[in-house]
Design an enzyme around this catalytic site. Sequence first.
Site, mmCIF file in Angstrom:
data_model
loop_
_atom_site.group_PDB
_atom_site.id
_atom_site.type_symbol
_atom_site.label_atom_id
_atom_site.label_comp_id
_atom_site.label_asym_id
_atom_site.label_seq_id
_atom_site.Cartn_x
_atom_site.Cartn_y
_atom_site.Cartn_z
ATOM 1 C CG HIS A 45 -2.009 1.032 1.033
ATOM 2 N ND1 HIS A 45 -3.130 0.825 0.487
ATOM 3 C CD2 HIS A 45 -2.261 2.176 1.934
ATOM 4 C CE1 HIS A 45 -3.893 2.116 0.788
ATOM 5 N NE2 HIS A 45 -3.403 2.554 1.565
ATOM 6 C CG HIS A 91 -10.464 3.633 2.578
ATOM 7 N ND1 HIS A 91 -11.181 4.110 3.808
ATOM 8 C CD2 HIS A 91 -9.353 3.655 2.842
ATOM 9 C CE1 HIS A 91 -10.257 4.069 4.628
ATOM 10 N NE2 HIS A 91 -9.078 3.800 4.053
#
Lengths: 727, 230
Positions: A45, A91
């Site tokens: 990430h 998300h």
Amino acid sequence: MKPVNQALAAEFGLSADEYQRVLDIMGRTPSFTELGVFSVMWSEHCSYKSSRVWLKTLPTKAAWVIHGPGENAGVVDIGEGLAAIFKMESHNHPSFIEPYQGAATGVGGILRDVFTMGARPIANLNALRFGDPKLAKTKSVVDGCVRGIGGYGNCVGVPTVGGEVNFHPSYNGNPLVNAMTVGIADQDKIFLSAAAGIGNPVVYVGSKTGRDGIHGATMASTEFDADSESKRPTVQVGDPFVEKLLIEACLELMATDAIVAIQDMGAAGLTSSSVEMAGKGGVGIELILDDVPQREPNMSAYEMMLSESQERMLIVIDPAREDIARAIFDKWDLDFAVIGHITDTGRIVVKHKGVVEADIPLDPLAEQAPLYERPWVATPKPAPLGDVTDPVGIAPALLKLIGCPDLASRAWITDQYDSTVGGQTVKRPGAADAAVVRIEGRKRALAITTDCTPRYVQADPEMGGAQAVAETWRNITAVGALPLAITDNMNFGNPQKPEIMGQFVGAIKGMAAACIALDYPVVSGNVSLYNETEGKGILPTPAIGGLGVLEDAAHAVGLGLKPGLSLVLVGETQGELGQSLWLREILGREEGAPPPVDLAAERRNGDFVRGQILAGKVAACHDVADGGLLVAVAEMAMAGDVGATLTAAPSGVAAHAYWFGEDQARYVIATADAEALLAAATKAGVPAILLGHSGGSGLTLADGTTISVAELVRENARFFPEWMDVP
Amino acid sequence: MRAAIVVFPGINRERDMAIALERATGRKPRMIWHKETDLGGTDLVVLPGGFSYGDYLRCGAMASLSPVMTAVKAHAARGGYVLAVCNGFQIVTEAGLLPGALLRNAGLRFLSMDCHLRVERADTAFTGQYRKGQIFRAPMAHGDGNYTASPEDLDRLEGEGLVAFRYAEADGAISDKANRNGSARNIAGIFSPNLRVCGLMPHPENLVDPLMGGTDGKPLFDGLAAALAA
């Protein structure tokens, strides 16, 4: 606290090789906190370790690009000394575990990426993908995500003006929530994150730090399994009220000269913000965690460094103006704490209760971060579809298509989002191909859209990647705006599988080709990998957020028909049914090659259409996309509550392929003077034909078949309310 | 007309309101931070929409106790004009300047769409440039717009002609279908007994420019500017 060793490193998501690299850099066994810092900074990430080599191949430059990828968001020149600052971010993982908070904090996070650069956010969009509507879980995820996006966006007072929603069973265990924010700043008041000034105070503002979201970035870098529900504590909880205060306080502070550098605390919280700010500035940073505003007692250094509590910013401040800055945050009742200072050591040093909990050299942390050239195999080219026959007829197919989950009216969703706050929304959701938002106090407006057709990308990643970029360009063009740049949100499965990596590589290649051909660079983006549940990946989904500019908002056109106009089809129709919605919804087949994207034709046709709009020749315009030509005309009829008589009839192409084929680079234009428009098209070398005329209360085909607009509206409106509001 | 807009923390339509007021009066309204206690000789106080204090506890409850509210109440007691929109309406009901309360919408979902309003009387400073019975369009954007009051208060509001606006259909029908948030008797807005405090849920300030879809809200601000011309 557990002993630091390879087993703990594995628990933190680091491979054996990566842990060895940590040992080499540190020259000793790292502390628990240090291992935590390495593990989040080197997570997929935060480090983009599987994607970086390919992301670098995307075009990122143009005369109007002020800041490309690498800053918190992309920045483009939109004229008059103004800049648009924008980015889209995923998300996904949190939104499956806890849909409301996952989606809400997705909106909060992307807002901070934009206002941290000095922009007032003026628009939010959301690209959402959900699983099979037949599943009860899908219903609850949709409900939670929509409430979360609304709950956050409505409260902060940024209008949610657009986006997209698709359904497909591949998203059953992995919904995608991609949130995009666009903001406006003066070009000479853009704030960056590179720290500077040895001895300058490092200031923490915003919400207090709690234990929520610890190791969220690591969670977002792994696949889901049956145990994922137990990961709920890693999901952060949003407070949009504090975010609103933070926006106002930061913008007030930015009007002074107090800020040296500023960055939001997003994924990996205090760790990534402090490491990145000091790293970019080529300096060091020392943090005293005792001074961090804390929500809970007895938090450890590890917990504070890895917390992903929301609504927090880190600012390096001019010491001479510290009092001015403190007064602004006092006014807004927000915490303001000096938690450290900038050093010349090139290291991050973290102290807590008099103990050095971390002391890491910054350069190796960044430069020796893992970077993988993952093995990949190209996706085999799909077999062509071949001939298919029409078992139902044109009118029944049209009604079925406009009522299917992928094309049904999104009003049920958009009616829960405040789209008018700010008073500048020229084209609200559903009124035009792109949202149009004027810049306060000016004539100028931005056109914004998000698009991707994942089933095309699955069948042919390169073609699908190009198509996603081209479709945003087309949607911006269809309102009359000049497309400027994109943000990309790459959602894929496990990159350690060569076929998944092949999808990623193919999509990047297609996107790059489209960006170059359309003069439409990538200025920001985000990658979300490991979107798999129990070994099954999602459809590859490179969601593209496009932005364009209109010099005068009054030039913007919508898609709603008005009576008494001629309809002109721009672009060529071969009747491409491969991977079409018609094929899926009518025959239940997801097969064939997606419609080819001819980038030269895209450019030529789009430039022609935009020119006609800006010359005032166009009353309404709609690009032809999912569902094909007849769906496009039906959408224009429904939006304007006006019928049309279509005199054009297919020749050389089967009727169902003509009306429902998804050939690219096409637009339907409503104009008062078709003759002039067709003549102009001929002169420009753009294929265009007269399609018919608007008026009446039904949609009538050349063979006399008529479907009333009221019936279209009824079928189109049914899906969401019937699905969601019936217990 | 000198107008002032009160800014509570979490308010988000103060800029929209300023634009609408400036269009009508030609001058920028003053922005008053909620910790101020002096309204400084204003003719019209506006409490705009948004989410004061995040709507935590109860919509408008905390803002109603802000320092500035003492001055707002004194202004109203002196016969001053107050326009309270959306969260502002919720705040003035919490502050006791108008009766009743705003509950969660009947469907328990946020509602953001245009609604139609029927003007119940045109002889007020707020509605002087509409006709009695006129239907106009206004965007609404709220989760808690379901107006409620005791049957006695509702009867008194009706009896004394203090209902300002009702939710209607485009053709003027007062129906349940038009009343999406479930408000008692389709009430969208009310007046104080002296007709100088007006609270309503929808946002006429978001429909004052043809480019944004129409000017149906403009007469409200033009009417105030004309009635309160200094």
